[in-house]
Write a protein that holds these residues in place. Sequence first.
Motif, PDB file in Angstrom:
ATOM      1  N   HIS A  70     -37.558  49.214  23.182  1.00  0.00           N
ATOM      2  CA  HIS A  70     -36.333  49.001  22.408  1.00  0.00           C
ATOM      3  C   HIS A  70     -35.446  50.245  22.288  1.00  0.00           C
ATOM      4  O   HIS A  70     -34.333  50.148  21.787  1.00  0.00           O
ATOM      5  CB  HIS A  70     -36.670  48.496  21.000  1.00  0.00           C
ATOM      6  N   ARG A  90     -32.484  51.556  18.277  1.00  0.00           N
ATOM      7  CA  ARG A  90     -33.324  50.488  18.802  1.00  0.00           C
ATOM      8  C   ARG A  90     -32.463  49.267  19.080  1.00  0.00           C
ATOM      9  O   ARG A  90     -31.622  48.905  18.274  1.00  0.00           O
ATOM     10  CB  ARG A  90     -34.435  50.166  17.829  1.00  0.00           C
ATOM     11  N   GLN A  92     -32.068  45.203  20.263  1.00  0.00           N
ATOM     12  CA  GLN A  92     -32.742  43.922  20.147  1.00  0.00           C
ATOM     13  C   GLN A  92     -31.849  42.822  20.713  1.00  0.00           C
ATOM     14  O   GLN A  92     -30.634  42.819  20.480  1.00  0.00           O
ATOM     15  CB  GLN A  92     -33.027  43.655  18.670  1.00  0.00           C
TER      16      GLN A  92
END
Length: 173
Positions: A70, A90, A92
């Motif tokens: 990530h 990160r 997603q």
Amino acid sequence: MTTTTKSPQDVVEHLGKLIHGIKVAMMTTVDSDGSLRSRPMWTYDKDFDGELWFFTNDHTHKVDEVQKDHHVSLAYSDPTRDRYVSVSGRCQLIRDKAKAKELWNPSLKAWFPQGLDDPNLALLRVSVEKAEYWDTPNSKRVQLVGFVKAVLTGEKYQPGDNQKLDRGAPRRN
């Protein structure tokens, strides 16, 4: 570059102002062999709140990469205004039609001909953990005078502002 003390909220707000107007960021992901891969991603002008959003086809190599690791980095550059921003966080994959509709721009039909009904349409959300920026708001003439002054006086040339932001890793519930 000078580094002044600003509150984290001031840095986030300034970071948003610096990113505003820069249309493309280079997103770097980690490939399965550990190498780094970068590609241009269209940036959306919205108020920066610590998250950055990007449209993507959900069947791409970058999606495979962010699902395995990530961690991503984004580099923004506007040399005409001496603005440079590096962001890491990160990433997603998000499938949220309401969010996609909120961010939608008609020019995206070039990549998603079916518009919001495209079955492969997805979003990448980057939760910013760290960022650094370099901002030189002065004119080229003022920068040149500062450069010459540094050479003549032996002082270090400091053309603008440099700040770091560390929001830390997001907490898991």
